[in-house]
Enzyme design. Structure first.
Site, mmCIF file in Angstrom:
data_model
loop_
_atom_site.group_PDB
_atom_site.id
_atom_site.type_symbol
_atom_site.label_atom_id
_atom_site.label_comp_id
_atom_site.label_asym_id
_atom_site.label_seq_id
_atom_site.Cartn_x
_atom_site.Cartn_y
_atom_site.Cartn_z
ATOM 1 N N ARG A 220 10.370 24.054 -51.652
ATOM 2 C CA ARG A 220 10.659 24.318 -53.062
ATOM 3 C C ARG A 220 9.513 23.986 -54.002
ATOM 4 N NH1 ARG A 220 16.257 21.233 -52.584
ATOM 5 N NH2 ARG A 220 15.020 20.337 -50.871
ATOM 6 N N LYS B 182 15.790 24.014 -35.103
ATOM 7 C CA LYS B 182 16.426 22.720 -34.764
ATOM 8 C C LYS B 182 17.484 22.875 -33.680
ATOM 9 C CE LYS B 182 15.594 20.483 -39.245
ATOM 10 N NZ LYS B 182 15.248 21.596 -40.143
ATOM 11 N N HIS C 271 13.428 29.888 -41.907
ATOM 12 C CA HIS C 271 14.820 29.645 -41.498
ATOM 13 C C HIS C 271 15.419 31.049 -41.438
ATOM 14 C CE1 HIS C 271 15.367 25.323 -41.613
ATOM 15 N NE2 HIS C 271 14.935 25.213 -42.855
HETATM 16 O O1 S5P Z 1 13.430 16.033 -41.646
HETATM 17 C C1 S5P Z 1 13.308 17.170 -42.055
HETATM 18 C C2 S5P Z 1 12.985 18.228 -41.188
HETATM 19 C C3 S5P Z 1 12.791 19.497 -41.718
HETATM 20 S S1 S5P Z 1 12.177 20.709 -40.647
HETATM 21 N N1 S5P Z 1 13.439 17.438 -43.389
HETATM 22 C C4 S5P Z 1 13.268 18.693 -43.910
HETATM 23 O O2 S5P Z 1 13.368 18.853 -45.135
HETATM 24 N N2 S5P Z 1 12.993 19.767 -43.071
HETATM 25 C C5 S5P Z 1 12.862 21.153 -43.584
HETATM 26 O O3 S5P Z 1 11.721 21.196 -44.436
HETATM 27 C C6 S5P Z 1 14.042 21.658 -44.423
HETATM 28 O O4 S5P Z 1 14.955 22.358 -43.596
HETATM 29 C C7 S5P Z 1 13.364 22.570 -45.427
HETATM 30 O O5 S5P Z 1 13.240 23.878 -44.880
HETATM 31 C C8 S5P Z 1 11.968 21.998 -45.605
HETATM 32 C C9 S5P Z 1 11.773 21.133 -46.828
HETATM 33 O O6 S5P Z 1 11.949 21.873 -47.996
HETATM 34 P P1 S5P Z 1 11.658 21.308 -49.467
HETATM 35 O O7 S5P Z 1 12.130 22.411 -50.355
HETATM 36 O O8 S5P Z 1 12.454 20.038 -49.655
HETATM 37 O O9 S5P Z 1 10.160 21.090 -49.533
#
Ligand code: S5P
Length: 274
Positions: free
Chosen positions: A245, A100, A63
């Protein structure tokens, strides 16, 4: 045979996009379907972590607009993205800027090509919402085609991982229809979705990448919903697990990345009957 029952190796020879073939080849060679979502804001934390985890991943998701770049350097963004590209070559992974896009074709062209981030110049893959209609795909594709060097690909968001999202169902069907439209072939690599998409048509192959992956089922209090690699890859036929995370906030990112890689890879092997 469903697409999800074919091996990544087989699909790497038949996928309709050059970016998709390359990614599937990397996955097959490195035995990893793990995408690291490097959601950190300090570039001097990001580079060492990507260097450490590069061997474990097929794809690095960024990002770029959450990063605080030091104002003192002359071209901090260019230096940073050049370093990411160098690491991608060194460790054989691709780069996915999670931008996005969500505007009309003409606007997204400028956002993809220009501004401060110049995404098209360094990200192999980016993604877009289907809300504006097929013009968004055509606009981005026109920019991608002018990039010299490595192929560029697009993922469409068909469904999100967050609670209450408006994707899935009829929206997903319409998004799939858009990806099947004539003219966009060779650019749409696949989808962000929560389970396998398409593949009913002979020879059709969309790579499905799925966020909301944890070692246990759970959530984050802001709508994110986590499922396990076994559910996502094994049961629901997704190809790439996107983990943020769960890795970057762990006290031992290398060890936990290997746990994610192993579990997602075993789930894939079980799915294709290896
Ligand atoms: O539906 C979605 C699409 C995306 S690309 N849900 C998401 O969480 N993401 C992205 O995936 C979100 O912007 C983040 O960068 C990552 C998930 O991160 P986490 O820390 O929850 O594993």
């Amino acid at each position: 045979q469903k697409t999800s029952q074919k091996t990544y190796h087989t699909r790497s020879t038949t996928h309709k996009t050059a970016a998709g073939r390359k990614l599937l080849q990397i996955m097959s060679e490195k035995r990893t379907n793990l995408c690291l979502s490097i959601d950190l804001t300090n570039p001097s934390e990001i580079i060492p972590l990507v260097t450490l985890l590069g061997p474990k991943i097929c794809l690095l998701k960024t990002h770029i607009d959450i990063i605080s770049f030091p104002p003192s350097e002359p071209n901090p963004i260019g230096t940073f993205t050049a370093k990411l590209q160098e690491l991608a070559r060194q460790h054989n992974f691709m780069i996915f800027e999670d931008r996005k896009f969500a505007d009309i074709g003409n606007t997204v062209q400028e956002q993809y090509r220009g501004g401060v981030y110049k995404i098209a110049s360094w990200a192999h893959i980016t993604n877009a919402h289907a809300v504006p209609g097929p013009g968004i795909i055509r606009g981005l594709q026109a920019v991608a085609e002018r990039v010299v060097g490595e192929p560029r690909g697009l993922l469409l968001l068909a469904e999100m991982s967050s609670k209450g999202n408006l994707g899935g169902g009829e929206y997903l069907k319409q998004t799939l229809a858009m990806a099947r439209e004539e003219g966009v072939e060779g650019f749409v690599v696949g989808f962000i979705a929560m389970s396998e998409v398409g593949g009913e048509v002979e020879g059709e192959d969309f790579i499905v990448m799925t966020p909301g992956v944890g070692l246990e089922v759970g959530g984050d209090g802001l709508g994110q919903q986590y499922r396990t690699p076994e559910e996502v890859v094994g049961r629901d036929g997704c190809d790439v697990v996107i983990v943020g995370r769960g890795i970057v906030k762990d006290e031992d990112p290398l060890a936990v990345a290997e746990v994610y890689r192993e579990r997602a890879w075993r789930a894939y092997e079980g799915r294709v009957g290896k």
